[in-house]
Design an enzyme around this catalytic site. Structure first.
Site, PDB file in Angstrom:
ATOM      1  N   TYR A   1     -10.401  -0.115  11.039  1.00 25.96           N
ATOM      2  CA  TYR A   1     -11.394  -0.160  10.877  1.00 25.96           C
ATOM      3  C   TYR A   1     -12.281  -0.957   9.469  1.00 25.96           C
ATOM      4  O   TYR A   1     -12.965  -0.896   8.784  1.00 25.96           O
ATOM      5  CB  TYR A   1     -11.753   1.761  10.188  1.00 25.96           C
ATOM      6  N   LYS A   2     -11.180  -1.680   9.375  1.00 22.23           N
ATOM      7  CA  LYS A   2     -11.683  -2.784   8.621  1.00 22.23           C
ATOM      8  C   LYS A   2     -12.592  -4.396   9.501  1.00 22.23           C
ATOM      9  O   LYS A   2     -13.787  -4.571   8.821  1.00 22.23           O
ATOM     10  CB  LYS A   2     -10.307  -3.386   7.329  1.00 22.23           C
TER      11      LYS A   2
ATOM     12  N   ASP B   1       2.635  -5.344   8.041  1.00 18.39           N
ATOM     13  CA  ASP B   1       1.088  -4.829   8.456  1.00 18.39           C
ATOM     14  C   ASP B   1       0.216  -5.786   8.146  1.00 18.39           C
ATOM     15  O   ASP B   1      -0.095  -6.258   7.237  1.00 18.39           O
ATOM     16  CB  ASP B   1       1.633  -4.230   6.907  1.00 18.39           C
TER      17      ASP B   1
ATOM     18  N   PHE C   1       1.488  -1.237   0.020  1.00 17.72           N
ATOM     19  CA  PHE C   1       0.213  -0.049  -0.005  1.00 17.72           C
ATOM     20  C   PHE C   1       0.885   0.923   0.134  1.00 17.72           C
ATOM     21  O   PHE C   1       1.418   1.485   0.825  1.00 17.72           O
ATOM     22  CB  PHE C   1      -1.081  -0.036   1.315  1.00 17.72           C
TER      23      PHE C   1
ATOM     24  N   ARG D   1     -12.148  -4.991  -6.513  1.00  9.86           N
ATOM     25  CA  ARG D   1     -12.209  -5.652  -5.134  1.00  9.86           C
ATOM     26  C   ARG D   1     -13.411  -6.021  -4.320  1.00  9.86           C
ATOM     27  O   ARG D   1     -14.424  -5.464  -4.475  1.00  9.86           O
ATOM     28  CB  ARG D   1     -11.264  -4.801  -4.291  1.00  9.86           C
TER      29      ARG D   1
END
Length: 413
Positions: free
Chosen positions: A230-231, A205, A136, A379
């Site tokens: 938050y995922k 990560d 990312f 996705r």
């Protein structure tokens, strides 16, 4: 039998199978804990759904803890100890013992802390920081800044090539457990062992793996790790991230951001900095209490849940979705870039598709919410606590309908 009849029969069969799978799902009741509508929400790998009990808990934080108790809540409501307390609740979800995770700041800030601290622990003579070249983007940006600060050199490398890129000058390897674009699951145990064999430290990560699959931080000897909440952890937009520091490194953890909250005597207000013991060293400034306690409430949905059960359902869901896509979508319209092998798959399916942007826009208009990564990747994230097999079947069927309305580009002239 006509093509239409064959398609209808296949759809009936897949819908019936979805119903049977949902009826047998040991996690099925968890869906009722979330605020969901009649649509299909497959974007929990970007923002998890709201647990239904959270608003009332946040209301208590605002009206009673802040509104009535005010400053007393730092002690009486446990605000001061929240970063470590909530870290201990996340710990079992990533395979860590208590006292090794502190919650606070953003993932980016925690990447900075972890990479700089790891480079300092690695010591003299090691001046290279290996960075996942497919990472990312922010991880790369932060690592480059950390390298400038510490006098190190960045070495971008594909995760598969990490073992051959390691050497006596390697200080740190910053790697993603699951690739955000493709959903590929990287070999955390094997790569961590390779990094250690070279005398370096591994920083992972976990943004796209925590809450979706077993991680095993302690078991596999990971040095430091970071992740968002938050995922798959459903902590809410902008929820604080977390930092893991292995117990063996805590005494040597030298944070590049030594704030008053990580001081051994924070209220002594002395000019000299003396770090606290343990994971508290990962703190910086005053924590964002409202967001932090929102996350704490959201974590209640994990009570009694085994991560192994989550992983089993995740793989079953993604397998079934891919099967439905193959059955419904005309050949050649999409190609999965997510590995078929379970050992290499996270909890999302990424499909390469021409005209991905208008396709996703139409899917969302019809109640199937995923997202895209430009230029051509659709996705679909599968959060096992609330996504059903019926959701997977419906998403594939609607995808086929949308693609049927958008002409396939012909071969280039």
């Amino acid at each position: 039998m006509s093509e239409t009849t064959t398609t209808t029969t296949a759809a009936d069969s897949l819908r019936a199978r979805a119903a049977r799978l949902d009826a047998a799902d040991p996690l099925a009741a968890r869906r009722d804990l979330f605020a969901l509508d009649d649509g299909v929400y497959l974007d929990g790998n970007s923002l998890g759904a709201l647990p239904v009990h959270v608003p009332a808990r946040v209301q208590d934080v605002l009206t009673r803890q802040w509104g009535e108790l005010r400053i007393r809540s730092w002690d009486e409501s446990g605000w001061w100890t929240a970063p470590e307390r909530i870290g201990d609740r996340i710990a079992p979800l990533v395979g860590a013992a208590a006292g090794r995770i502190v919650v606070g700041d953003s993932t980016s800030v925690n990447v900075f802390k972890a990479v700089v601290a790891a480079a300092r622990i690695a010591g003299e003579g090691r001046d290279e920081i290996l960075v996942d070249a497919t990472t990312f983007p922010t991880d790369g940006y932060i690592a480059a800044s950390a390298a400038r600060l510490t006098g190190h050199r960045i070495v971008p490398v594909d995760p598969a090539d990490v073992p051959s890129a390691l050497g006596p000058r390697t200080a740190v390897a910053l790697l993603n457990h699951v690739d955000y674009r493709s959903g590929r699951l990287h070999d955390l145990p094997g790569l961590t062992a390779a990094v250690h064999a070279a005398g370096a430290l591994a920083v992972w990560d976990l943004c796209h793996s925590a809450g979706a699959l077993p991680v095993g931080l302690d078991e596999h000897g990971v040095d430091l790790a970071v992740g968002c909440t938050y995922k798959y952890l459903n902590g809410g937009p902008g929820a604080p991230a977390y930092l893991y520091v292995a117990e063996r490194h805590q005494a040597a953890f030298d944070s590049p951001l030594p704030g008053w909250n990580s001081h051994a005597d924070p209220f002594g207000m002395t000019p000299g900095y003396a770090p606290a013991d343990g994971s508290v060293r990962g703190r910086v400034g005053t924590p964002d209490i409202v967001s932090m306690l929102t996350l704490e409430a959201a974590l209640d949905v994990w009570d009694g849940v085994e991560v192994a059960a989550v992983r089993a359902k995740s793989l079953a869901l993604t397998d079934f979705f891919l099967e439905c896509v193959e059955a419904y979508v005309p050949a050649g319209r999409v190609t999965s870039v997510t590995p078929a092998a379970h050992a290499e798959r996270g909890s999302q399916v990424a499909l390469r598709c021409d005209a991905a942007e208008p396709v996703m826009r139409r899917l969302i208009e019809r109640g199937v919410v995923g997202d895209l990564r430009r230029p051509d990747v659709l996705r679909f994230g599968f959060t096992p606590l609330y996504v059903t097999f019926a959701d997977a079947e419906r998403a594939a069927r609607v995808l086929a309908e949308v693609l049927g309305e958008i002409p396939s580009p012909g071969p280039a002239a």
